[in-house]
Design a protein around this motif. Structure first.
Motif, PDB file in Angstrom:
ATOM      1  N   LEU A  30       6.796  29.097  -8.905  1.00 42.05           N
ATOM      2  CA  LEU A  30       8.080  28.711  -8.331  1.00 42.05           C
ATOM      3  C   LEU A  30       9.175  29.661  -8.798  1.00 42.05           C
ATOM      4  N   ARG A  51       9.069  32.727  -6.731  1.00 45.55           N
ATOM      5  CA  ARG A  51       9.578  32.550  -5.363  1.00 45.55           C
ATOM      6  C   ARG A  51      11.096  32.651  -5.301  1.00 45.55           C
ATOM      7  N   GLU A  87      12.007  20.467  -5.638  1.00 43.58           N
ATOM      8  CA  GLU A  87      11.682  21.615  -4.785  1.00 43.58           C
ATOM      9  C   GLU A  87      12.013  21.278  -3.334  1.00 43.58           C
ATOM     10  N   ARG A 110      13.208  22.879   0.823  1.00 43.75           N
ATOM     11  CA  ARG A 110      13.250  23.958   1.807  1.00 43.75           C
ATOM     12  C   ARG A 110      14.491  23.758   2.673  1.00 43.75           C
ATOM     13  N   ASP A 147      13.246  27.937   6.428  1.00 40.46           N
ATOM     14  CA  ASP A 147      12.513  27.285   5.343  1.00 40.46           C
ATOM     15  C   ASP A 147      12.642  28.023   4.014  1.00 40.46           C
ATOM     16  N   PRO A 193      13.498  28.690   0.218  1.00 38.34           N
ATOM     17  CA  PRO A 193      13.398  27.723  -0.881  1.00 38.34           C
ATOM     18  C   PRO A 193      14.742  27.451  -1.550  1.00 38.34           C
ATOM     19  N   VAL A 241      16.023  25.026  -5.051  1.00 38.29           N
ATOM     20  CA  VAL A 241      15.587  24.160  -6.145  1.00 38.29           C
ATOM     21  C   VAL A 241      16.807  23.577  -6.834  1.00 38.29           C
ATOM     22  N   PRO A 275      18.116  30.787  -2.595  1.00 40.43           N
ATOM     23  CA  PRO A 275      17.276  31.878  -2.099  1.00 40.43           C
ATOM     24  C   PRO A 275      18.076  33.164  -1.921  1.00 40.43           C
TER      25      PRO A 275
END
Length: 294
Positions: free
Chosen positions: A131, A134, A195, A197, A203, A205, A207, A264
């Motif tokens: 994670l 990502r 977590e 999207r 989509d 990510p 968090v 992101p």
């Protein structure tokens, strides 16, 4: 000298502040607060709120008018409708909560900062190297909630919550003094890794990590059928997806604490994102070139 002056002097005395908030039996004090805050007694609640106001800038003028039956009801109070409008621009990501901007920056490598000169491993915070990988190229943002603030937090954009990982742990204070003195504090404390999207952004990510602290009795997430607290052993990973609209309430702390937001790539911070700035839930914090992140 008035009471506010002496209160401010006490809070600014770093050694005394650290001693009073961290060198106590933190977990025992936190469990006691969980019990005490649920006692239903209007008289006890009024007295407790009066004491609370001696040490904080508690302001209940924005709350839905009511006679609180317990401290928990005051901690988790609702605000009057319309006081936290969420920026409707699909190209921005909003603050999920009222808070004070702490450490923030680009995720470029394995570590991020909890305070100047105090790094911590992102994979340790998340308990997932995958994670953490990502989120490379994105941004991290630390939002600290003081004990007197509005304690509910909301979806910063339309999102799909896929998984919650509950991590039990310690309950260090998360104020700036402790963040300077206790290494990897966020990695030690109780927390929930949410977590998500962003369907509107391909989509991408997102968090959210609510981090509990001393006297934070629990973390409540509305779409889960459990209350996350120190006596709850697990399971650690909860697979219970939920679709949440921008501004929809996600849950609450039962005292002040911190939310770490991992964003992101493709988003840029707005000018308000600077150390010490006070922000409110719904305020735009990051912007992308378009809803698809292009």
């Amino acid at each position: 000298m008035n009471l506010a002056h002496w209160r401010d002097r006490l809070l600014l005395n770093e050694d005394l502040n650290f001693l009073l908030t961290n060198r106590i039996p933190r977990i025992a004090a936190t469990r006691f607060m969980g019990w005490f805050s649920r006692i239903r007694s209007p008289l006890l609640t009024r007295g407790s709120i009066a004491v609370w106001r001696l040490f904080t800038d508690l302001d209940l003028s924005e709350a839905v008018p009511r006679r609180y039956q317990s401290l928990q009801e005051c901690f988790t109070r609702e605000l009057r409708p319309g006081l936290r409008p969420f920026d409707p621009d699909p190209a921005v990501l909003c603050s999920p909560c009222d808070g004070i901007v702490g450490a923030h920056g680009r995720i470029d490598g394995t570590q991020v900062l909890q305070a100047k000169g105090s790094p911590y491993p992102l994979s340790e915070l998340l308990r997932s190297p995958e994670l953490a990988a990502r989120m490379q190229g994105g941004h991290y943002l630390t939002l600290r909630l003081t004990s007197s603030m509005y304690h509910r937090f909301h979806a910063p954009a339309d999102l799909q919550a896929d998984r919650v990982t509950y991590i039990s742990g310690d309950t260090w204070n998360v104020n700036p003094i402790a963040l300077q003195r206790v290494q990897r504090l966020f990695c030690r404390n109780e927390r929930a890794v949410i977590e998500c999207r962003l369907p509107g952004w391909g989509d991408a990510p997102l968090v959210l990590v609510p981090v509990a602290a001393v006297l934070v009795a629990s973390i409540r997430l509305h779409w889960l059928d459990v209350r996350l607290h120190l006596r709850w052993p697990g399971p650690n990973v909860i697979e219970q997806p939920a679709a949440l609209a921008r501004g929809q309430e996600m849950g609450w702390f039962e005292h002040g604490s911190t939310i770490i937001v991992l964003l992101p790539p493709g988003l840029a911070p707005l000018p308000v994102v600077q150390d010490g700035a006070r922000v409110k839930a719904g305020q735009a914090l990051f912007r992308t070139a378009g809803p698809d992140g292009s």
